[in-house]
Design an enzyme around this catalytic site. Structure first.
Site, PDB file in Angstrom:
ATOM      1  N   GLN A  62      -1.210   8.476   6.741  1.00 12.15           N
ATOM      2  CA  GLN A  62      -0.221   7.943   7.691  1.00 12.15           C
ATOM      3  C   GLN A  62      -0.923   7.217   8.843  1.00 12.15           C
ATOM      4  O   GLN A  62      -1.809   7.780   9.487  1.00 12.15           O
ATOM      5  CB  GLN A  62       0.651   9.093   8.231  1.00 12.15           C
ATOM      6  CG  GLN A  62       1.744   8.643   9.170  1.00 12.15           C
ATOM      7  CD  GLN A  62       2.808   7.770   8.489  1.00 12.15           C
ATOM      8  OE1 GLN A  62       3.177   8.009   7.342  1.00 12.15           O
ATOM      9  NE2 GLN A  62       3.284   6.751   9.186  1.00 12.15           N
ATOM     10  N   ASP A 113       0.254   3.594  -1.125  1.00  9.40           N
ATOM     11  CA  ASP A 113       0.656   2.658  -0.076  1.00  9.40           C
ATOM     12  C   ASP A 113       0.195   1.235  -0.410  1.00  9.40           C
ATOM     13  O   ASP A 113       0.578   0.288   0.280  1.00  9.40           O
ATOM     14  CB  ASP A 113       0.009   3.077   1.257  1.00  9.40           C
ATOM     15  CG  ASP A 113       1.038   3.539   2.269  1.00  9.40           C
ATOM     16  OD1 ASP A 113       2.243   3.357   1.998  1.00  9.40           O
ATOM     17  OD2 ASP A 113       0.631   4.063   3.322  1.00  9.40           O
ATOM     18  N   LYS A 129       9.254  11.198   4.301  1.00  9.44           N
ATOM     19  CA  LYS A 129       8.594  10.919   3.018  1.00  9.44           C
ATOM     20  C   LYS A 129       8.501  12.203   2.194  1.00  9.44           C
ATOM     21  O   LYS A 129       8.789  12.210   1.002  1.00  9.44           O
ATOM     22  CB  LYS A 129       7.187  10.349   3.265  1.00  9.44           C
ATOM     23  CG  LYS A 129       7.224   8.929   3.809  1.00  9.44           C
ATOM     24  CD  LYS A 129       5.871   8.445   4.303  1.00  9.44           C
ATOM     25  CE  LYS A 129       6.036   7.074   4.962  1.00  9.44           C
ATOM     26  NZ  LYS A 129       4.851   6.556   5.617  1.00  9.44           N
TER      27      LYS A 129
END
Ligand code: NAD
Length: 288
Positions: free
Chosen positions: A94, A117, A50
């Site tokens: 994460q 997200d 990422k």
């Protein structure tokens, strides 16, 4: 019939290029704060990818690596700092977090306008109510693939296999927003193949390798495989690719289908969050 293979690598590359062009046009480069807790090898690889792709698109890398034994309060404080920091456009926590941490409470703490997200309850509520907002990356990536291959959505019957917060539910809502008729299947659905055979668009996100065989696919249907499993022969999905590609009209491979789209959509969400912020700053300036 041999299905058209939906090339997620190519679509993801074109999303990344368009994100890089948009970043170059912004007055200030957006910043993405990936937050990695501990040293789980798989999570470390995901976060590294990422970060690499975000830098390649011109987005600033504001990564935070925190110790595995960080406490709930200390991690909440880091999130609060990132929420308050104007150089941080997007925050990505994460997952999974170490077991001693309450993930749901920490995700809910992320500013929904920085929730790249798309996983906070407010982002989920905005999606459910059809308000603008940041959408979860994987289902948004599926929509991008369907659009790239001009798959008609309006009035089509879409069957989503899986009802997770991360994939299945937001996927169904995104399809509904585009006027598809949506059926959601799950682990208690009776006669799954019969329900799936009703689909013009079949999206498999159950996390069960090879769950969808040719008997579950109407000839000519578009089949999108979200599942990812590492087996002895490499990666495979929830769809039995060899069987289904002889029946479907179009199909995503694993790897090279939905997988590459997830990070590309994270980059797009980061630019989207930057624009939301610019608009909010302009609006507050105009009001004062
Ligand atoms: P999950 O385990 O949270 O949810 C699975 C869902 O599938 C559940 O709602 C369950 O009811 C349903 N299900 C399970 N067994 C079933 C069965 N036999 N029949 C019908 N429904 C069944 O999983 P998730 O997080 O939604 O992920 C699903 C899959 O997608 C996994 O393989 C995961 O690795 C993959 N995934 C891929 C990406 C990507 O970037 N490509 C991103 C997220 C998840």
């Amino acid at each position: 019939m041999t299905a058209t293979v939906i090339d997620g690598k190519a679509v993801a590359a074109s999303v990344r290029e368009s994100v890089a062009r948009e970043v170059a046009e912004l007055p200030v480069a957006p910043g993405l704060a990936t937050v990695l807790v501990g040293d789980d090898p798989a999570s470390s690889v995901y976060v590294r990818n990422k970060r690499r792709q975000c830098v390649a698109a011109g987005i600033r890398d504001l990564h935070r690596h925190l110790p595995a034994d960080i406490g709930q309060h200390a991690l909440a404080t880091v999130i609060d700092e990132l929420n308050a920091d104007p150089t941080v456009t997007g925050i990505l926590l994460q997952l999974p977090l170490p077991a001693h941490l309450d993930s749901a409470a920490l995700i809910a703490r992320i500013d929904p306008d920085k929730d790249v997200d798309g996983l906070t309850p407010i982002s989920a509520g905005r999606l459910a109510q059809g308000h603008p907002g940041l959408r979860p990356c994987t289902p948004a990536g599926v929509m991008e693939l369907l659009d790239a291959y001009r798959v008609p959505l309006e009035g089509s019957h879409a069957v989503v296999v899986g009802r997770s917060t991360l994939v299945g539910k937001p996927q169904a809502q995104l399809l509904l927003q585009r006027n598809a008729t949506v059926t959601i299947c799950h682990s208690r659905t009776r006669d799954l193949p019969a329900v799936c055979r009703e689909a013009d668009i079949l999206i498999a996100a159950a996390g069960v390798p090879g769950l969808i065989g040719s008997a579950a696919v109407w000839p000519g249907a578009t089949v999108i495989d979200v599942g990812i499993h590492r087996g002895a022969d490499g990666l495979c999905g929830d769809v039995d690719y060899e069987q289904v590609r002889g029946v479907a009209g179009a199909i995503t491979p694993v790897p090279g289908g939905v997988g590459p789209m997830t990070i590309a959509m994270l980059l797009r969400n980061t630019v989207h969050a930057a624009r939301l912020r610019m608009r909010a700053v302009e609006a507050s300036g105009a009001a004062s």
